[in-house]
Scaffold this motif. Structure first.
Motif, PDB file in Angstrom:
ATOM      1  N   HIS A  61       1.487  -0.962  -0.508  1.00 42.20           N
ATOM      2  CA  HIS A  61      -0.244   0.296  -0.038  1.00 42.20           C
ATOM      3  C   HIS A  61       0.800   1.050   0.003  1.00 42.20           C
ATOM      4  O   HIS A  61       0.028   1.989  -0.695  1.00 42.20           O
ATOM      5  N   ARG A  62       1.609   0.785   0.439  1.00 42.88           N
ATOM      6  CA  ARG A  62       3.415   1.969   0.740  1.00 42.88           C
ATOM      7  C   ARG A  62       4.200   1.713   0.962  1.00 42.88           C
ATOM      8  O   ARG A  62       4.326   0.345   1.765  1.00 42.88           O
ATOM      9  N   THR A  63       5.195   1.950   0.349  1.00 49.90           N
ATOM     10  CA  THR A  63       7.036   1.479   0.867  1.00 49.90           C
ATOM     11  C   THR A  63       7.458   1.721   2.179  1.00 49.90           C
ATOM     12  O   THR A  63       6.466   2.997   2.826  1.00 49.90           O
ATOM     13  N   ARG A  64       8.586   1.322   2.710  1.00 55.55           N
ATOM     14  CA  ARG A  64       8.893   2.142   4.110  1.00 55.55           C
ATOM     15  C   ARG A  64       9.460   3.140   3.471  1.00 55.55           C
ATOM     16  O   ARG A  64       8.892   3.966   5.670  1.00 55.55           O
ATOM     17  N   ALA A  65       9.726   3.844   2.782  1.00 57.35           N
ATOM     18  CA  ALA A  65      10.009   4.642   2.833  1.00 57.35           C
ATOM     19  C   ALA A  65       8.937   6.087   3.037  1.00 57.35           C
ATOM     20  O   ALA A  65       9.526   6.992   3.614  1.00 57.35           O
ATOM     21  N   ASP A  66       7.701   5.795   2.541  1.00 54.25           N
ATOM     22  CA  ASP A  66       6.885   5.848   2.179  1.00 54.25           C
ATOM     23  C   ASP A  66       6.696   6.321   4.142  1.00 54.25           C
ATOM     24  O   ASP A  66       5.923   7.192   4.356  1.00 54.25           O
ATOM     25  N   LEU A  67       6.189   5.441   4.590  1.00 48.10           N
ATOM     26  CA  LEU A  67       5.641   4.860   6.132  1.00 48.10           C
ATOM     27  C   LEU A  67       6.585   5.609   6.915  1.00 48.10           C
ATOM     28  O   LEU A  67       7.080   7.364   7.857  1.00 48.10           O
ATOM     29  N   GLU A  68       8.319   6.501   6.472  1.00 49.42           N
ATOM     30  CA  GLU A  68       9.385   7.073   7.405  1.00 49.42           C
ATOM     31  C   GLU A  68       9.170   7.983   6.774  1.00 49.42           C
ATOM     32  O   GLU A  68       9.031   8.792   7.611  1.00 49.42           O
ATOM     33  N   ALA A  69       8.594   8.699   6.050  1.00 48.92           N
ATOM     34  CA  ALA A  69       7.935   9.868   5.677  1.00 48.92           C
ATOM     35  C   ALA A  69       7.254  10.201   6.113  1.00 48.92           C
ATOM     36  O   ALA A  69       7.257  11.447   6.738  1.00 48.92           O
ATOM     37  N   ALA A  70       6.234   9.696   6.495  1.00 49.03           N
ATOM     38  CA  ALA A  70       5.290   9.901   7.378  1.00 49.03           C
ATOM     39  C   ALA A  70       5.509   9.859   8.851  1.00 49.03           C
ATOM     40  O   ALA A  70       4.270  10.835  10.071  1.00 49.03           O
ATOM     41  N   GLY A  71       6.923   9.458   9.127  1.00 49.84           N
ATOM     42  CA  GLY A  71       6.955  10.476  10.694  1.00 49.84           C
ATOM     43  C   GLY A  71       6.737   8.190  11.460  1.00 49.84           C
ATOM     44  O   GLY A  71       7.159   8.237  12.628  1.00 49.84           O
ATOM     45  N   ILE A  72       6.814   7.779  11.101  1.00 47.68           N
ATOM     46  CA  ILE A  72       6.130   6.059  11.045  1.00 47.68           C
ATOM     47  C   ILE A  72       7.814   5.583  12.096  1.00 47.68           C
ATOM     48  O   ILE A  72       8.577   5.007  10.083  1.00 47.68           O
ATOM     49  N   THR A  73       8.190   4.963  13.045  1.00 48.45           N
ATOM     50  CA  THR A  73       9.761   4.381  13.036  1.00 48.45           C
ATOM     51  C   THR A  73       9.674   2.749  12.055  1.00 48.45           C
ATOM     52  O   THR A  73       8.568   2.359  12.984  1.00 48.45           O
ATOM     53  N   VAL A  74       9.484   2.164  11.193  1.00 49.14           N
ATOM     54  CA  VAL A  74       9.621   0.895  10.988  1.00 49.14           C
ATOM     55  C   VAL A  74      10.459  -0.322  11.554  1.00 49.14           C
ATOM     56  O   VAL A  74      11.483   0.072  11.188  1.00 49.14           O
ATOM     57  N   ARG A  75       9.934  -1.440  12.781  1.00 51.57           N
ATOM     58  CA  ARG A  75      10.785  -2.102  13.049  1.00 51.57           C
ATOM     59  C   ARG A  75      10.476  -3.425  12.825  1.00 51.57           C
ATOM     60  O   ARG A  75       9.907  -4.319  13.391  1.00 51.57           O
ATOM     61  N   SER A  76      11.040  -3.921  11.473  1.00 51.05           N
ATOM     62  CA  SER A  76      10.990  -5.320  11.256  1.00 51.05           C
ATOM     63  C   SER A  76      11.266  -6.564  11.592  1.00 51.05           C
ATOM     64  O   SER A  76      12.387  -6.177  11.843  1.00 51.05           O
ATOM     65  N   SER A  77      10.962  -8.081  11.253  1.00 51.21           N
ATOM     66  CA  SER A  77      11.621  -9.215  11.916  1.00 51.21           C
ATOM     67  C   SER A  77      11.566  -9.052  13.121  1.00 51.21           C
ATOM     68  O   SER A  77      12.908  -9.332  13.336  1.00 51.21           O
ATOM     69  N   THR A  78      10.720  -8.408  14.055  1.00 50.65           N
ATOM     70  CA  THR A  78      11.028  -7.796  15.153  1.00 50.65           C
ATOM     71  C   THR A  78       9.664  -8.710  16.071  1.00 50.65           C
ATOM     72  O   THR A  78       8.817  -8.316  15.873  1.00 50.65           O
TER      73      THR A  78
END
Ligand SMILES: Cc1cc2nc3c(=O)[nH]c(=O)nc-3n(C[C@H](O)[C@H](O)[C@H](O)COP(=O)(O)OP(=O)(O)OC[C@H]3O[C@@H](n4cnc5c(N)ncnc54)[C@H](O)[C@@H]3O)c2cc1C
Length: 464
Positions: A61-78
């Motif tokens: 729906h959104r790339t990781r970069a889109d999410l980070e640009a929205a100010g969200i810290t994404v911690r995957s494989s966690t």
């Protein structure tokens, strides 16, 4: 600054995170997820398998970069393993690429979703035996299919909407596909009268459909193939397949929430109120892992992406001190099966029993648009209503893909949301032009059919 933490990086977790950032861009938002697929549309998996969607990455729906640009810290494989809910500590224990650590939070959302049911005796983990729920499952199926020659025999166990979508995808890729279904027709969420139209459509496109058949065993056969044994009223049967996909339903993922003290309700899903509170202080939950507030039934469990997005958004707002409530589902669903679309909203006749009303169901066939304009096709529409009060209780529609079925089921869904009667549906000011509809839309023709049936039934009751 509020520290908001979401466990789960799919529809519910991301919806909550985005809403919180939208309402207050100073909010510190972290999303932890077990896999490497933040904000992917798992609803699109069948279309990647079929080849309609060219790349896996397109399903984001959104790339990781889109999410980070929205100010969200994404911690995957966690992987989140424990919540310390002590009011002064409030910490989540996770294991990620950097090892085990604790993340503190002010408000925590659990959006751990659902997992596929794994029937006992099926050798999951063996090459050729697959589930289809996560992006990882999809990667494994796609990789396995790439090794199979076209025309190989493949089987799908379970003919719910996911089983049907993947059957279509396998046929599209040129595999000799068998769909095995326990019920009398595919798509048992519809009345058999309408489900039979979908069964016929799958057969028309060349797949073998075994209805009324229960899988009794899956065992190794020669050449790395699998022998699938089935039992039905007409006897026992066996088939040998290069690949088997098992899609027999899902169950909520609740271990983390239960260990934190959350209660479980319908279908073992996490109990939440309409604000998405779990009852554990500062812990909220949304999506497939929670019970579903239903506008007709009260509380049930209906895991759907539409609902997960809305619940996550409500939770995201309330975690910042808002007072939003989830308005409730009416169970609206739609699926494309080859050239047909099947949809439903509200309740079927037998599902109305908790309401203790006299239900009446009437099936009407109506054209999607004026017959004199080319391309008109019949729609089969079932309407269920309260015979005494006339209140609309549910609708099901099956017809050609060209026939704007999702618009029409959404008309019924809107009417249900607004608690309209069947008669109110007849009064709705719906759009009309000959290539697209009729002065009385098919929805209203079906409502009129229901009214005639209700009048006849009420008259018969008076005469008796
Ligand atoms: C093939 C397919 C087709 C579908 N088609 C439709 C459709 O057409 N329409 C529709 O409305 N719905 C559809 N759905 C259902 C829809 O996808 C789900 O309802 C929706 O994804 C639920 O979102 P969720 O966020 O609650 O959970 P999920 O999507 O299940 O995501 C759960 C998240 O939690 C993470 N997680 C779980 N446990 C932990 C843990 N302990 N630590 C860290 N992370 C964890 C996972 O990694 C994942 O990120 C479909 C589903 C599938 C599988």
């Amino acid at each position: 600054m509020t520290h908001l933490l979401a466990v789960g990086g799919s529809d519910a977790g991301i919806a909550a995170a985005l809403r919180a950032r939208e309402l207050d861009p100073s909010t510190d938002v972290t999303v932890v997820l077990a896999d490497e697929f933040p904000n992917f549309s798992i609803c699109g998996i069948p279309y990647w398998v079929s080849g309609d969607v060219a790349t896996e990455a397109s399903l984001a729906h959104r790339t990781r970069a889109d999410l980070e640009a929205a100010g969200i810290t994404v911690r995957s494989s966690t992987w989140a393993s424990a919540i310390d809910v002590d009011r002064r500590r409030r910490r989540l224990t996770v294991t990620g690429p950097a090892g085990v650590e604790e993340i503190s939070y002010d408000e925590l959302l659990i959006g751990t979703g659902a997992e596929p049911v794994r029937p006992a005796g099926v050798p999951f983990g063996e090459p050729g035996i697959h589930l289809l729920h996560s992006m990882t499952d999809a990667e494994q199926v796609v990789a396995a299919l790439e090794l199979l020659p076209a025309g190989s025999r493949v089987a799908v166990v379970g003919a719910g909407y996911i089983g049907l979508e993947i059957t279509e995808g396998l046929v599209a890729r040129g595999f000799d596909t068998t769909l095995i279904q326990r019920g009398p027709e595919v798509l048992s969420t519809l009345d058999p009268e309408l489900g039979s139209l979908v069964t016929a459509e799958v057969r028309r496109h060349g797949a073998t459909v075994l209805t009324g058949s229960t899988v009794t065993g899956i065992t190794p056969a020669d050449g790395g193939q699998w022998r699938v044994a089935t039992s039905s009223t007409s006897g026992d049967a066996e088939g040998t397949f290069a690949l088997v996909v098992v899609c027999v339903g899902v169950r909520p993922v609740t271990g983390l929430a239960v260990a934190a003290g959350a209660q479980l309700g319908q279908a073992g899903a996490i109990v939440v109120d309409a604000s998405m509170r779990t009852g554990v202080p500062h812990v909220w939950a949304a999506g497939d892992c929670v019970v579903t507030h239903h506008r007709l039934l009260g509380t049930t469990w209906l895991p759907l992406g539409t609902t997960a997005h809305k619940q996550g958004r409500v939770a995201g707002e309330n975690m910042l001190g808002g007072s939003k409530t989830f308005a409730g589902s009416v169970g609206t669903q739609v699926v494309k099966v080859f050239d047909l679309v099947a949809a439903r909203t509200g309740l079927r006749q037998h599902e109305t029993s908790p309401l203790e009303v006299p239900p009446l169901t009437r099936v009407t066939v109506a054209d999607d648009h004026k017959r004199y304009y080319p391309g008109a096709v019949p729609l089969t529409i079932s309407v269920t209503g309260d015979q005494t009060t006339g209140r609309l209780l549910g609708a099901q529609i099956v017809g050609q893909r060209t026939a704007e079925i999702s618009k029409r089921i959404d008309t019924f869904a809107t009417a249900l949301h607004a608690e309209l009667t069947v008669d109110d549906v007849i009064d709705l000011d719906l759009s009309y032009t000959p290539p697209l509809g009729s002065p009385w839309d098919a929805v209203q023709v079906a409502a009129q059919g229901w009214e005639r049936a209700a009048a006849a039934a009420n008259q018969a009751a008076v005469t008796d």
